[in-house]
Design an enzyme around this catalytic site. Structure first.
Site, PDB file in Angstrom:
ATOM      1  N   TYR A   1       0.839  -1.197   0.000  1.00  0.00           N
ATOM      2  CA  TYR A   1       0.000   0.000   0.000  1.00  0.00           C
ATOM      3  C   TYR A   1       0.876   1.250   0.000  1.00  0.00           C
ATOM      4  O   TYR A   1       0.612   2.207  -0.722  1.00  0.00           O
ATOM      5  CB  TYR A   1      -0.934   0.003   1.210  1.00  0.00           C
TER       6      TYR A   1
ATOM      7  N   ASN B   1     -12.396  -0.646  -5.643  1.00  0.00           N
ATOM      8  CA  ASN B   1     -12.162  -1.103  -7.017  1.00  0.00           C
ATOM      9  C   ASN B   1     -13.358  -1.927  -7.497  1.00  0.00           C
ATOM     10  O   ASN B   1     -13.652  -2.975  -6.943  1.00  0.00           O
ATOM     11  CB  ASN B   1     -10.883  -1.950  -7.055  1.00  0.00           C
TER      12      ASN B   1
ATOM     13  N   CYS C   1      -6.198  -5.586  -7.794  1.00  0.00           N
ATOM     14  CA  CYS C   1      -6.044  -5.163  -6.406  1.00  0.00           C
ATOM     15  C   CYS C   1      -5.547  -6.315  -5.527  1.00  0.00           C
ATOM     16  O   CYS C   1      -5.007  -6.078  -4.444  1.00  0.00           O
ATOM     17  CB  CYS C   1      -7.334  -4.562  -5.872  1.00  0.00           C
ATOM     18  N   HIS C   2      -5.683  -7.548  -6.011  1.00  0.00           N
ATOM     19  CA  HIS C   2      -5.180  -8.694  -5.241  1.00  0.00           C
ATOM     20  C   HIS C   2      -3.655  -8.686  -5.139  1.00  0.00           C
ATOM     21  O   HIS C   2      -3.098  -9.358  -4.284  1.00  0.00           O
ATOM     22  CB  HIS C   2      -5.664 -10.018  -5.859  1.00  0.00           C
TER      23      HIS C   2
ATOM     24  N   GLU D   1      -0.848 -16.785 -10.131  1.00  0.00           N
ATOM     25  CA  GLU D   1       0.151 -15.950 -10.791  1.00  0.00           C
ATOM     26  C   GLU D   1       1.575 -16.276 -10.357  1.00  0.00           C
ATOM     27  O   GLU D   1       2.533 -15.667 -10.853  1.00  0.00           O
ATOM     28  CB  GLU D   1      -0.153 -14.467 -10.519  1.00  0.00           C
TER      29      GLU D   1
END
Length: 160
Positions: A98, A122, A130-131, A157
């Site tokens: 963040y 979002n 945002c993950h 990912e």
């Protein structure tokens, strides 16, 4: 203005995609999402309007797509739009904090909570990543779709 929608089965549960018929994606929600959308009686189901988004999401979940190429139509404050643009720039398989995201948009360290609020607002889970935002200590924090889904996406990912 009419809202169009479709749903898509995914590893996260049934995704709800909405738009205004222009071909741009307006929202993507997961079941039980904090602040997520639910189908309203006056909405029109139109899977064809979301064919490209559906194809790209399927490819993403199959591990075949690393970057979405979709038109979005979302609205937020100027600050939220800056945060969302910074989210769009976080690459597949990477994470950021963040604080780092706040620095990216030129916000002060004191603005980290506001950045978190913009990320939480979002409307495009998964496609606006945002993950990929985690705590400064590497912990998984704050995901409107739930931390188990965040863990699943980051695992997909290779970021975990």
């Amino acid at each position: 203005m009419t809202t169009y929608y479709t749903t898509l089965d995914s590893p996260l549960g049934e995704l709800l995609l909405t738009g205004d018929g222009s071909g741009a994606l307006g929202s993507l929600s997961v079941p039980g999402q904090k602040g997520g959308r639910t189908v309203e009686p006056e909405w029109r189901r139109d899977p064809a309007a979301f064919a490209e988004a559906t194809a790209q999401l399927r490819a993403y979940f199959a591990g075949e797509l690393k970057e979405f190429d979709l038109a979005f139509r979302t609205e937020g404050t100027e600050f939220r739009e800056r945060v969302w643009a910074a989210l769009d720039a976080v690459p597949y398989g990477a994470t950021t904090s963040y604080g780092a995201l706040a620095a990216t948009i030129g916000a002060s360290r004191a603005a980290v909570r506001a950045v978190g609020g913009a990320i939480g607002a979002n409307p495009l889970l998964v496609v606006r990543p945002c993950h990929r935002v985690i705590g400064a200590d590497g912990s998984l924090t704050g995901y409107a779709g739930g931390l188990e889904r965040k863990r699943l996406l980051l695992g997909l990912e290779g970021a975990l």
